[in-house]
Design an enzyme around this catalytic site. Structure first.
Site, PDB file in Angstrom:
ATOM      1  N   ARG A 267       0.773  -1.158   0.017  1.00  0.00           N
ATOM      2  CA  ARG A 267      -0.029  -0.057   0.228  1.00  0.00           C
ATOM      3  C   ARG A 267       0.883   1.244  -0.175  1.00  0.00           C
ATOM      4  O   ARG A 267       0.553   2.299   0.671  1.00  0.00           O
ATOM      5  CB  ARG A 267      -0.898  -0.002   1.237  1.00  0.00           C
ATOM      6  CG  ARG A 267      -1.737  -1.237   1.284  1.00  0.00           C
ATOM      7  CD  ARG A 267      -3.012  -1.209   0.095  1.00  0.00           C
ATOM      8  NE  ARG A 267      -3.718  -2.461   0.272  1.00  0.00           N
ATOM      9  CZ  ARG A 267      -3.100  -3.474  -0.353  1.00  0.00           C
ATOM     10  NH1 ARG A 267      -2.006  -3.656  -1.296  1.00  0.00           N
ATOM     11  NH2 ARG A 267      -4.020  -4.704  -0.333  1.00  0.00           N
TER      12      ARG A 267
ATOM     13  N   CYS B   1     -10.329  -0.209   4.118  1.00  0.00           N
ATOM     14  CA  CYS B   1      -9.340  -0.789   5.262  1.00  0.00           C
ATOM     15  C   CYS B   1      -8.744   0.645   5.887  1.00  0.00           C
ATOM     16  O   CYS B   1      -7.916   1.209   5.401  1.00  0.00           O
ATOM     17  CB  CYS B   1      -8.343  -1.793   5.204  1.00  0.00           C
ATOM     18  SG  CYS B   1      -9.097  -3.247   4.636  1.00  0.00           S
TER      19      CYS B   1
ATOM     20  N   GLU C 107      -3.944   3.023   7.098  1.00  0.00           N
ATOM     21  CA  GLU C 107      -4.078   2.803   5.774  1.00  0.00           C
ATOM     22  C   GLU C 107      -4.538   4.017   4.896  1.00  0.00           C
ATOM     23  O   GLU C 107      -4.054   4.386   3.933  1.00  0.00           O
ATOM     24  CB  GLU C 107      -4.584   1.513   5.208  1.00  0.00           C
ATOM     25  CG  GLU C 107      -4.501   1.172   3.869  1.00  0.00           C
ATOM     26  CD  GLU C 107      -4.897  -0.237   3.417  1.00  0.00           C
ATOM     27  OE1 GLU C 107      -4.626  -1.296   4.052  1.00  0.00           O
ATOM     28  OE2 GLU C 107      -5.625  -0.302   2.422  1.00  0.00           O
TER      29      GLU C 107
HETATM   30  C1  LIG Z   1     -15.418  -0.317  -0.096  1.00  0.00           C
HETATM   31  C2  LIG Z   1     -14.047  -0.417  -0.335  1.00  0.00           C
HETATM   32  C3  LIG Z   1     -13.247  -1.412  -0.577  1.00  0.00           C
HETATM   33  C4  LIG Z   1     -11.677  -1.092  -0.765  1.00  0.00           C
HETATM   34  N1  LIG Z   1     -10.834  -2.063  -0.907  1.00  0.00           N
HETATM   35  C5  LIG Z   1      -9.765  -1.905  -1.320  1.00  0.00           C
HETATM   36  C6  LIG Z   1      -8.623  -3.209  -1.415  1.00  0.00           C
HETATM   37  O1  LIG Z   1      -9.109  -4.129  -1.408  1.00  0.00           O
HETATM   38  N2  LIG Z   1      -7.438  -2.663  -1.714  1.00  0.00           N
HETATM   39  C7  LIG Z   1      -6.940  -1.670  -1.571  1.00  0.00           C
HETATM   40  O2  LIG Z   1      -5.585  -1.499  -1.886  1.00  0.00           O
HETATM   41  N3  LIG Z   1      -7.983  -0.364  -1.383  1.00  0.00           N
HETATM   42  C8  LIG Z   1      -8.997  -0.522  -1.132  1.00  0.00           C
HETATM   43  N4  LIG Z   1      -9.795   0.197  -0.867  1.00  0.00           N
HETATM   44  C9  LIG Z   1      -9.362   1.960  -0.750  1.00  0.00           C
HETATM   45  C10 LIG Z   1      -9.327   2.547  -2.104  1.00  0.00           C
HETATM   46  O3  LIG Z   1     -10.353   2.324  -2.903  1.00  0.00           O
HETATM   47  C11 LIG Z   1      -7.968   2.475  -2.801  1.00  0.00           C
HETATM   48  O4  LIG Z   1      -6.951   2.848  -2.031  1.00  0.00           O
HETATM   49  C12 LIG Z   1      -7.967   3.337  -4.267  1.00  0.00           C
HETATM   50  O5  LIG Z   1      -6.828   2.933  -4.924  1.00  0.00           O
HETATM   51  C13 LIG Z   1      -7.691   4.848  -3.774  1.00  0.00           C
HETATM   52  O6  LIG Z   1      -8.092   5.420  -5.210  1.00  0.00           O
HETATM   53  P1  LIG Z   1      -8.831   6.951  -5.157  1.00  0.00           P
HETATM   54  O7  LIG Z   1      -8.596   7.398  -6.743  1.00  0.00           O
HETATM   55  O8  LIG Z   1      -9.996   7.055  -4.515  1.00  0.00           O
HETATM   56  O9  LIG Z   1      -7.746   7.760  -4.351  1.00  0.00           O
HETATM   57  P2  LIG Z   1      -7.827   8.960  -3.531  1.00  0.00           P
HETATM   58  O10 LIG Z   1      -8.512   8.555  -2.254  1.00  0.00           O
HETATM   59  O11 LIG Z   1      -8.489  10.052  -4.163  1.00  0.00           O
HETATM   60  O12 LIG Z   1      -6.465   9.267  -3.331  1.00  0.00           O
HETATM   61  C14 LIG Z   1      -5.449   8.612  -2.583  1.00  0.00           C
HETATM   62  C15 LIG Z   1      -4.170   9.238  -2.399  1.00  0.00           C
HETATM   63  O13 LIG Z   1      -3.572   8.918  -3.823  1.00  0.00           O
HETATM   64  C16 LIG Z   1      -3.307  10.399  -4.423  1.00  0.00           C
HETATM   65  N5  LIG Z   1      -3.583  10.536  -5.605  1.00  0.00           N
HETATM   66  C17 LIG Z   1      -4.958  10.185  -6.336  1.00  0.00           C
HETATM   67  N6  LIG Z   1      -4.875  10.271  -7.590  1.00  0.00           N
HETATM   68  C18 LIG Z   1      -3.531  10.534  -7.983  1.00  0.00           C
HETATM   69  C19 LIG Z   1      -2.900  11.074  -9.007  1.00  0.00           C
HETATM   70  N7  LIG Z   1      -3.407  10.797 -10.310  1.00  0.00           N
HETATM   71  N8  LIG Z   1      -1.723  11.276  -9.019  1.00  0.00           N
HETATM   72  C20 LIG Z   1      -1.032  11.345  -7.695  1.00  0.00           C
HETATM   73  N9  LIG Z   1      -1.288  11.070  -6.405  1.00  0.00           N
HETATM   74  C21 LIG Z   1      -2.810  10.639  -6.595  1.00  0.00           C
HETATM   75  C22 LIG Z   1      -4.135  11.503  -3.446  1.00  0.00           C
HETATM   76  O14 LIG Z   1      -3.507  12.475  -3.155  1.00  0.00           O
HETATM   77  C23 LIG Z   1      -4.085  10.542  -2.064  1.00  0.00           C
HETATM   78  O15 LIG Z   1      -2.884  11.056  -1.449  1.00  0.00           O
HETATM   79  C24 LIG Z   1     -11.283   0.147  -0.632  1.00  0.00           C
HETATM   80  C25 LIG Z   1     -11.939   1.287  -0.352  1.00  0.00           C
HETATM   81  C26 LIG Z   1     -13.441   1.243  -0.143  1.00  0.00           C
HETATM   82  C27 LIG Z   1     -14.167   2.210  -0.075  1.00  0.00           C
END
Ligand SMILES: Cc1cc2nc3c(=O)[nH]c(=O)nc-3n(C[C@H](O)[C@H](O)[C@H](O)COP(=O)(O)OP(=O)(O)OC[C@H]3O[C@@H](n4cnc5c(N)ncnc54)[C@H](O)[C@@H]3O)c2cc1C
Length: 307
Positions: free
Chosen positions: A181, A230, A300
């Site tokens: 992660r 998580c 996380e």
């Molecule tokens: C129901 C549910 C289930 C989930 N299951 C998992 C799982 O099984 N495994 C897992 O790993 N995660 C899981 N997650 C967590 C999450 O979905 C992931 O971490 C996902 O990859 C985050 O993506 P996001 O676009 O929403 O990021 P955001 O929450 O918008 O951002 C996260 C971070 O990434 C940065 N960021 C976003 N886009 C960019 C970009 N283009 N360039 C540089 N930095 C950027 C942001 O600044 C921030 O620091 C889950 C979440 C939920 C709600």
């Protein structure tokens, strides 16, 4: 921060894309929590991002990239500066296809589930385990999203990143420090796109694996509720969810935020929850786990915004 008028005067010839001032971040996070960002922008192209961040840097205005808001707790007082959404960057292209592989170009704003479905429909194997993970491809790369033994790093060949000075470069994935992660991509660097290499397989087989993983996820996680996934990383040994359960925290609640009764490492917004509720609950749960098991849980989720 620039006023609306100053923004228009400064950027009218050098920036294309949406701009929203005082944007309520609760409308852009999976938890439906978060105060307003001074500005939320969605640039149309890399040049607009570059022009904008060069000016913002000169003026000392902070900025940060943002994806689907599915891993980020935005604090109640909102975010100072400019939040950059990559939602206009949504292209998936097949670059090359061999007998046993396919190379894809994927932009950062592509929802991860669109990528998973694209691979499933075309018989490209390597991201089946990422099914059910919400958010964007950019966010998944930043945090090396993973599940069921699959991690996005395993299919990444290279990543195009614009640094905080507006310099655009393509980096080999192997050099980006991916781990559990995490990556070495720094907070202001903006992932614009990535090249991915997938294995070719029979569509039915890819589809079967993807579907099975999804069914398992649906059974074990509260995926239809408002959460950030998580809350804590799994320490060596027992998973964080089990430790939280063992500490008697399942169903524990502060304000509108509850430790999920389905999966204890998910905190869900039952309605009216705030970022302070969420942080207080994190505190309470990690203290209880530490007392019970002697383990210090590491978050996380990411926390951003004004303290
Ligand atoms: C129901 C549910 C289930 C989930 N299951 C998992 C799982 O099984 N495994 C897992 O790993 N995660 C899981 N997650 C967590 C999450 O979905 C992931 O971490 C996902 O990859 C985050 O993506 P996001 O676009 O929403 O990021 P955001 O929450 O918008 O951002 C996260 C971070 O990434 C940065 N960021 C976003 N886009 C960019 C970009 N283009 N360039 C540089 N930095 C950027 C942001 O600044 C921030 O620091 C889950 C979440 C939920 C709600």
């Amino acid at each position: 921060m620039l006023s609306r008028q100053e923004w228009q005067d400064t950027f009218k010839d050098i920036y294309q894309g949406e701009v929203q001032f005082d944007a309520p971040m609760k409308d852009h996070t999976n938890l439906s929590i978060g105060g307003p960002a001074d500005a939320l922008v969605s640039p149309d192209d890399p040049l607009s991002i570059r022009n904008m961040i060069i000016v913002l840097r000169k003026k000392g205005i902070p900025f940060l990239p943002f994806g689907g808001g599915t891993n980020t707790l935005v604090l109640d007082k909102g975010i100072e500066g400019v939040v950059i959404s990559l939602k206009a960057f949504k292209r998936i292209e097949v670059l090359k296809e061999g007998n046993d592989y396919a190379e894809l170009f994927v932009e950062a704003g592509v929802p991860l589930q669109r990528l998973v479905n694209f691979c499933r429909e075309n018989g490209y194997s390597g991201v089946e385990g990422l099914t059910g993970i919400p958010g964007t491809t950019g966010g998944a790369i930043l945090g090396n999203a993973g599940s069921f033994g699959y991690e996005i790093k395993d299919v990444l060949v290279s990543v195009a990143i614009m640094d905080s000075n507006g310099r655009l470069d393509r980096f080999k994935a192997k050099g980006l420090g991916f781990g559990y992660r995490k990556s070495d991509i720094s907070g202001n660097d903006i992932v614009l796109s990535a090249n991915l290499r997938l294995k070719r397989d029979e569509k039915e087989k890819v589809s079967f694996r993807t579907e099975n993983f999804f069914m398992e996820k649906k059974q074990k996680q509260p995926i239809s509720e408002k959460s950030l996934g998580c809350v804590f990383k799994n320490p060596e040994g027992e998973p964080a969810g089990k430790l939280i359960d063992m500490a008697g925290c399942k169903g524990m609640r502060i304000g509108g935020i509850e430790v999920s009764t389905v999966h204890a490492n998910f905190f869900v917004n039952k309605g009216g929850g705030t970022a302070s509720d969420y942080l207080n609950l994190m505190n309470k749960v990690s203290t209880a786990v530490n007392r019970k098991s002697g383990i210090i849980l590491e978050p996380e989720i990411r926390v951003i915004g004004r303290d």
